[in-house]
Design an enzyme around this catalytic site. Structure first.
Site, PDB file in Angstrom:
ATOM      1  N   ASP A 118       0.841  -1.191   0.000  1.00 28.80           N
ATOM      2  CA  ASP A 118       0.000   0.000   0.000  1.00 28.80           C
ATOM      3  C   ASP A 118       0.881   1.247   0.000  1.00 28.80           C
ATOM      4  O   ASP A 118       2.025   1.212  -0.475  1.00 28.80           O
ATOM      5  CB  ASP A 118      -0.944  -0.021   1.207  1.00 28.80           C
ATOM      6  N   HIS A 345      -3.834   6.185   3.510  1.00 28.18           N
ATOM      7  CA  HIS A 345      -4.500   4.994   2.992  1.00 28.18           C
ATOM      8  C   HIS A 345      -3.927   3.710   3.570  1.00 28.18           C
ATOM      9  O   HIS A 345      -4.651   2.846   4.080  1.00 28.18           O
ATOM     10  CB  HIS A 345      -4.370   5.022   1.463  1.00 28.18           C
ATOM     11  N   SER A 531     -10.964  -0.611  -1.146  1.00 24.12           N
ATOM     12  CA  SER A 531      -9.710  -0.555  -0.403  1.00 24.12           C
ATOM     13  C   SER A 531      -9.920  -0.944   1.049  1.00 24.12           C
ATOM     14  O   SER A 531      -8.991  -1.381   1.718  1.00 24.12           O
ATOM     15  CB  SER A 531      -9.126   0.862  -0.455  1.00 24.12           C
TER      16      SER A 531
END
Length: 1364
Positions: A118, A345, A531
């Protein structure tokens, strides 16, 4: 009703599956993307749907078929208390993870290691320090992209004062307690903004700008005060010196005002020091430039770190940024990697997977006992886009750390499913190393076939869809009224893949309030997207693996996947819902029961390969009938089922004995027929399937053929063969129009319509009318067509109706292909209203067909004939064409192929990855916006067999102006020469060798005045004779009409377009009646436009060039011979090197000899002065400058200045060749004289500084250069002489103006002259000019500008190129 969150396009310009996210009081808008793969607004959502007779669809999917208050989070009425509210923020109940851990407290992920591919994970984030059993949560933190790499190959020693010189030029005090047996300190530096996420950088820039403004305002106030005091003191300013002094004060004020407008913060610089303490490589950072308070952040006060994996320690740059970092050292201390996250994220994803909050267990991640490694694949240099280098290194790291699981919440649309270099590496991880790979399916719904790579398109990856339960809606999203049933988010991508595979494996909750990095200044935030569903599934699988390890059950990705897919709670009651949610909502407890009962059975995966009978290619993984021709007859398909074992499976114990009796089932035998039984061995077996869609109604139909183990039917389906049929409606009326009336929508409802786009249609004009509602409604409208070897042709829009109204739009289509029209009311839009939205949708197909797709003008004067025809109806023919870009091809001027030296670039197979660097050179004659194009490699990350690419564009000073990879960005570059280095990686040397001649294009955007609009004619001779212009016409149905597009006029071609370059643009033919304005003037704005290119021909021959002299010079042979000999001697002198003492001695002897032979020959004397300039490193500076003055005087004395002046007083144009030659000679002589005066002035100034030091002057300049100082007189006299011959303010001689003003104490005027000189100076920027600027700023006392310019010095003149 809560306003739906804005959907973030991604934390990277090309990441397909980022979340929506917000701070508690601020909605964060999506980052602007250079290549859009997402909607620009609105959350994406999908609900399962069912067509009945092509029109009827359920308003919402029903809950699980085993629905209860406990299952899949579905409730008729949601009432929250504090506990259920907190639980809704980190959904676990929906997948039964909470029940599983309650029943098995020690199976909470313990013993499981998960790799997070990620944007990077912050080890300081809340809940990511330890596991539930007290072990370190994060085992390693890696930047796989190289974006945090620092070149630390420069080695320095400590001086007598205990200091070293940092790579930024700063003197650094070394802590005497640091152990360093070798005494060698590796140094490097980094602009800290290169390490920070964009949002953090924006915050720091605002804070730093505020403080800079305070200092700057003080300087402005002081300058205003000085000018005011001067005016009060001198009421009349008539004296020349006073006028100059006042002008100087005005210039200072103007400079300060201009500086405020041009402020551009490149960020603080941190110095890095690396050393070996005898056991470990250690790292310390000097971060003083980041701190608010003086004395903080000093190198000596830094606590040294080592590779995170070794001691698991991290640092924080400063209290201001609150940004965590870790370090890793590679290549024996020559490369330092500073690892930071490039967006929140990755930390959020890690938190969902495995966060542990001992004080608030309801906020725990799904698997709080699991351990993590962070593999940063999002490149900070590219926003946060993934790169091939990052993906490959992440795979290497996952295998090295013996990971059990991988989560990857990244991806994008793909050209080819289940194909590419990364897919090959993933297959190896799963099949050889038993790693379970989980990835997001995408946020590109609600249309079908929108799953992205790699998660939704790769067979060995478990692709996850995004689900929202009523509890999540009520608690996490805070909607006024939660939906009565759980459903897929509207934006969640749908299957099938273009080759028929289901695409989505299972679904899990697609949102969470999870930990985020400390630099966000908050502990957690809400994000949602696939996600988020992917790490939820990953955490659930971690629970299963934890249990399997604890109970001694062998872990196989094959058995784990089968367990979760065969135990899901279905979402919806229709088989078609599988295209949205996969097999359904994952249930951890049921999956574990499945594993416990069946773990002794063979662990194999059943690979499916399907071909239509009679067609050896293409091979697919499912059956997907989309087009009319496929739906009008029965088709037979050959299916090959091949059991696949892990590479370490025993041939004798597992492979040879494998034999299964399979009972085949069809979900609808009237449409899909298959054999009843199949005997399957290791070598696989083929069988036939017959699909008969002829009696089906229009719309979506989904079926499966699945295989059941006859002996153990409780295993459930061992394999499934998806059969998707989208039977389109044929539009038969003319003009071709179709409407769908009275469609009723409630939150989350989707209507799908499949239409065969009539042959000849090239665009659609549609109108959407809404009625029957009160509060605002948001809709997603998608159109998708599928064409072989292309990414799906997709048009999408998010439309908000604040009240009943109509909206129109136009978009491109391809005739002859089925188009899906998906209209969805956003899942949370209209909740609480109880009023349905009524939608009427009208579509009109339009098209102008031509005999040309791409139009190529070959560089000749001949026009290209276009035959246009309207096959559907009469159409307005309004051709428009323009050329607005130029592409210039380049070949590499240098190539370098080498093996990468570190273990992070060694594949699990043991192969070392190789790198190829190709260097291209190009020049821009004017400032331009350019984009590199590599047709072979661009626009493909996952569906590419080449591992990686990255480019950097730099000038001769090594300043990097732009960088990029598979999706190049446009960059604005100033005039100058540039190097583009292209970095390619692969382990196959042959592949790299074949690319050493790779052609690269530099695509330059033309200025508006250069854009060429092409003309059209009705006759082929029109471009030459100038008549028969063609403007517009009306195409009659079925009749062709022809016209000609003329090439551009040669003398109007843009400048700097060499032979072989290509002008490109667009051409369009139709006129859109609505939604698009000015389509006739701007073809690129038309929904249907085509590529137009023009190959630039050779330039017109210059008849004057190289024209031989027609007249004799009048000189004798002996005179001409003597001149040739003299010029040859001078040429030899100019060619001599002066690198060594011997070479300089030889040059000096020859120059003395030639000077004695030709004492007054100015060209020789000019060459001698030029030679002396190259000796600037001489030790005796005063003697050297005196020699320069003497050489300059020789030139000045050799020139008859009176004759020269007399010539230039006569402003006559040369009328013959002799006069032209005389003019050139005189201009050359004047240039030589000016150069001599200029160099003499510089030398006089340098001698003055060396002998006396720089003069100190007061603010009003009263202590200027002494009138009695002989050297000052010489400088001033020399300057006045130079002023007679040239414009001293020009960039060539401006330095003397600066020196003169500075000597006179007019520092403001000197700085203004210097700024003008820098602005006008030829590229590349000269370092000495900026050093002079720093000196002037320091002398004035503007310390804040001195610091600002010092930071810019490292930007403009870095010591070396950045690492790839």
């Amino acid at each position: 009703m809560q306003s739906p969150l804005l959907k973030a396009a991604s934390f990277t310009k090309l990441q397909l599956f980022p979340p929506y996210y917000y701070y508690p009081s601020i909605i964060i808008p999506p980052k602007k993307q250079s290549i859009s793969r997402e909607r620009n607004s609105g959350e994406k959502n999908h609900s399962s749907t069912k067509f009945r007779n092509g029109t009827g669809i359920r308003a919402m999917p029903f809950g699980s078929s085993v629905n209860s208050g406990e299952n899949n989070g579905s409730f008729r009425k949601v009432r929250l208390n504090e506990s259920t509210f907190l639980a809704s923020l980190m959904p676990k109940k929906e997948i039964a993870a909470d029940r599983f851990i309650e029943a098995h407290p020690n199976f909470d992920g313990r013993g499981v290691v998960i790799a997070i591919f990620d944007s990077g994970v912050d080890p300081a984030a809340d809940g990511l320090q330890v596991t539930s059993d007290g072990k370190p949560k994060i085992l390693d933190v890696l930047d796989c992209t190289g974006s945090g790499d620092i070149d630390t190959s420069t080695v320095v020693k400590v001086d007598a004062d205990g200091c070293i010189r940092g790579a930024s030029g700063t003197s650094l005090v070394v802590n005497s307690s640091w152990k360093n047996p070798s005494g060698e300190w590796h140094v490097g530096y980094k602009f800290v903004y290169e390490l920070f996420a964009d949002t953090l950088t924006s915050r720091l820039k605002k804070e730093r700008k505020k403080k800079w403004d305070e200092s700057h305002q003080e300087a402005v106030a002081a300058a205003v005060k000085q000018l005011d005091e001067f005016d009060k003191k001198h009421t009349k300013v008539e004296d020349t010196n006073l006028k100059s002094a006042r002008e100087d004060l005005k210039n200072r004020l103007e400079i300060l005002r201009t500086q405020a407008d041009s402020y551009d913060d490149k960020g603080p610089v941190i110095d890095a020091v690396v050393w070996y303490d005898g056991e470990l490589w250690r790292v310390a950072l000097d971060t003083q430039s980041l701190e608010d308070e003086p004395g903080l952040g000093r190198l000596a006060d830094c606590i040294p770190l080592t590779n995170y994996r070794t001691e698991r320690k991290y640092g924080v740059f400063s209290k201001v940024d609150a940004c965590t970092f870790v370090v890793n050292v590679y290549d024996e201390g020559n490369v330092l990697s500073i690892v930071t996250d490039c967006s929140p994220h990755g930390t959020h994803v890690a938190g969902i997977t495995a966060a542990f909050h001992p004080k608030e267990p309801l906020l725990n991640g799904v698997a709080p006992g699991a351990q993590l490694i962070s593999c940063k694949i999002g490149d900070s240099r590219l926003g946060s886009m993934e790169t091939g280098t990052g993906l490959t290194r992440a795979v290497i790291a996952a295998v090295e750390h013996k990971c059990d699981l991988i989560n990857m919440s990244y991806g994008e649309p793909t050209l080819l499913p289940d194909y590419g270099r990364f897919v090959d590496l993933v297959n190896e991880m799963v099949n050889k190393y038993h790693i379970v790979f989980v990835s997001s399916a995408g946020n590109n719904g609600p249309a079908l076939s929108t799953v992205g790579a790699p998660g939704g398109t790769t067979s060995s990856i478990i692709g996850i869809g995004a689900y929202v339960s009523p509890t999540m809606a009520a608690g996490m999203h805070s909607v006024v009224e939660a939906p009565v049933e759980g459903l897929e988010y509207t934006w969640s991508s749908r299957g099938p893949t273009v080759d028929g595979e289901l695409g989505v494996s299972v679904s899990t909750p697609g949102g969470a309030v999870a930990p985020v990095p400390t630099w966000t200044l908050q502990p957690r935030m809400l994000m949602n997207g696939t996600s988020m569903s992917s790490p939820c599934a990953c955490g659930g699988i971690a629970l299963l693996i934890s249990a399997m390890k604890s109970e001694g059950i062998p872990v196989s990705p094959y058995s784990v996947r089968r367990a979760i897919e065969n135990t899901c709670n279905p979402i919806g009651d229709c088989l078609e819902d599988k295209l949205s949610s996969g097999q359904g909502l994952m249930q951890v407890d049921k999956a574990f029961d499945y594993i416990q009962k069946l773990h002794s059975l063979p662990s194999a995966w059943y690979q499916i390969k399907i071909n239509q009978c009679g067609k050896p290619s293409p091979t697919s993984r499912g059956i997907y009938l989309r087009e009319v021709s496929s739906c009008q007859q029965s088709t037979e398909w050959t299916v090959l089922v091949e059991p696949k074992f892990h590479e370490d499976a025993s041939n004798l114990d597992q492979v040879v004995p494998f034999e299964e009796s399979i009972e085949l089932h069809s979900t609808n035998e009237a449409v899909v027929r298959a054999p009843e039984y199949l005997l399957l061995t290791h070598n696989g077996r083929t069988f036939s399937i017959i699909v008969d869609p002829t009696n089906l109604s229009e719309g979506l139909h989904y079926y499966e053929v699945y295989g059941i183990d006859c002996k153990v039917p409780s295993r459930g389906p061992l394999f499934r063969i998806p059969v998707t049929i989208t039977k389109p409606k044929v539009v038969e009326n003319r003009p071709p129009q179709i409407s769908f009336q009275g469609m009723s929508f409630r939150p989350g409802h989707i209507e799908r319509r499949y239409i065969e786009v009539p042959v000849g249609a090239t665009w659609v004009e549609a109108t959407m009318r809404t009625s029957g509602f009160d509060t605002a409604r948001r809709f997603f409208v998608d159109s998708v067509q599928i064409s072989p070897l292309q990414r799906p042709l997709k048009w999408e829009s998010v439309i908000t109706f604040s009240s009943p109204s109509a909206k129109s739009f136009a978009f491109q289509v391809e005739g002859g292909l089925t188009m899906e029209l998906a209209v969805a009311q956003f899942w949370s839009s209209g909740i609480g209203s109880h009023e349905p939205t009524i939608v009427d949708f009208e579509i009109g197909f339009h098209g102008i067909n031509t005999n040309k797709g791409e139009v190529v003008l070959d560089g000749s004067d001949a026009p290209v004939r276009i035959d246009a025809e309207g096959l559907l109806a009469s159409e307005k023919l309004v051709p428009a064409a323009m050329l607005n870009k130029v592409r210039i091809p380049y070949r590499p001027v240098d190539t370098k192929c080498f093996a990468l030296s570190t273990n992070r670039d060694k594949l699990p197979s043991g192969k070392q990855i190789l790198a190829l660097i190709l260097t291209y050179k190009f020049r821009l004659e004017d400032a331009s916006e350019i984009k590199p194009q590599i047709p072979l490699l661009n626009n493909r990350i996952y569906d590419n067999k080449f591992e990686s690419q990255f480019y950097m564009i730099s000038d001769s000073n090594k300043r990097v102006y732009a960088m990029g990879d598979v999706y190049p960005d446009s960059a604005k570059l100033p005039k100058g020469e540039y190097n583009l280095q292209l970095y390619l990686r692969h382990d196959n040397l042959q592949y790299l060798e074949s690319m050493k001649g790779l052609v690269l294009f530099i695509e330059r955007k033309l200025e508006e005045k250069e854009v060429i609009k092409l003309s059209f004619y009705s006759q082929p001779d029109g471009p030459i004779i100038g008549d028969s212009s063609f403007k517009s016409s009306t195409l009659i149905l079925g009749l062709k009409e022809s016209f000609y597009v003329a090439p551009p006029i040669k003398n109007k071609l843009p400048k700097n377009c060499p032979e072989g370059s290509v002008l490109i643009g667009t051409i369009s033919y139709g006129k859109v009646s609505s939604a698009v304005s000015e389509e006739g003037k701007k073809p690129n704005k038309n929904p249907t436009s085509y590529l137009l290119s023009y190959i630039v021909p050779p330039p017109k021959h210059d008849e004057e060039k190289g024209k031989a002299s027609s007249r004799c010079s009048g000189k004798s042979v002996s005179e001409r011979l003597e001149e040739e000999v003299r010029d040859a001697k001078i040429k030899v002198l100019a060619s001599l090197n002066q690198g060594t003492d011997k070479e300089r001695s030889e040059w000096k002897n020859l120059s003395i000899s030639l000077k004695s032979e030709y004492p007054k020959y100015t060209p020789l004397l000019a060459k001698i002065l030029e030679g002396l300039l190259s000796q600037s490193s001489a030790e005796d500076k005063i003697h050297y400058y005196e020699e320069m003055i003497a050489a300059a005087d020789d030139i000045i004395d050799s020139i008859d200045k009176d004759e020269l002046a007399k010539y230039f007083c006569l402003k006559s144009e040369p009328e013959d060749e002799g006069a032209e030659n005389l003019k050139k000679k005189m201009e050359t002589t004047r240039e030589q004289l000016a150069e001599a005066l200029y160099q003499k002035g510089l030398a006089l100034s340098e001698i003055e500084k060396l002998k006396e030091g720089e003069k100190v002057v007061d603010e009003e300049g009263n202590q200027g250069a002494s009138e009695t100082d002989a050297k000052s007189d010489l400088f001033e006299d020399n300057f006045k002489e130079l002023k007679k011959w040239v414009d001293v303010k020009s960039s060539k001689y401006g330095t003397l103006v600066v020196i003169r003003e500075r000597r006179s104490g007019r520092l403001g005027t000197a700085l203004k002259a210097l700024n003008d000189l820098i602005q006008d100076n030829a590229e590349p920027p000269k370092k000495k000019l900026y050093e002079l600027k720093l000196s002037l700023l320091d002398q004035i006392g503007w310390s804040h500008l001195v610091l600002y310019e010092k930071q810019w010095m490292l930007v403009r003149f870095p010591p070396s190129l950045r690492l790839f």
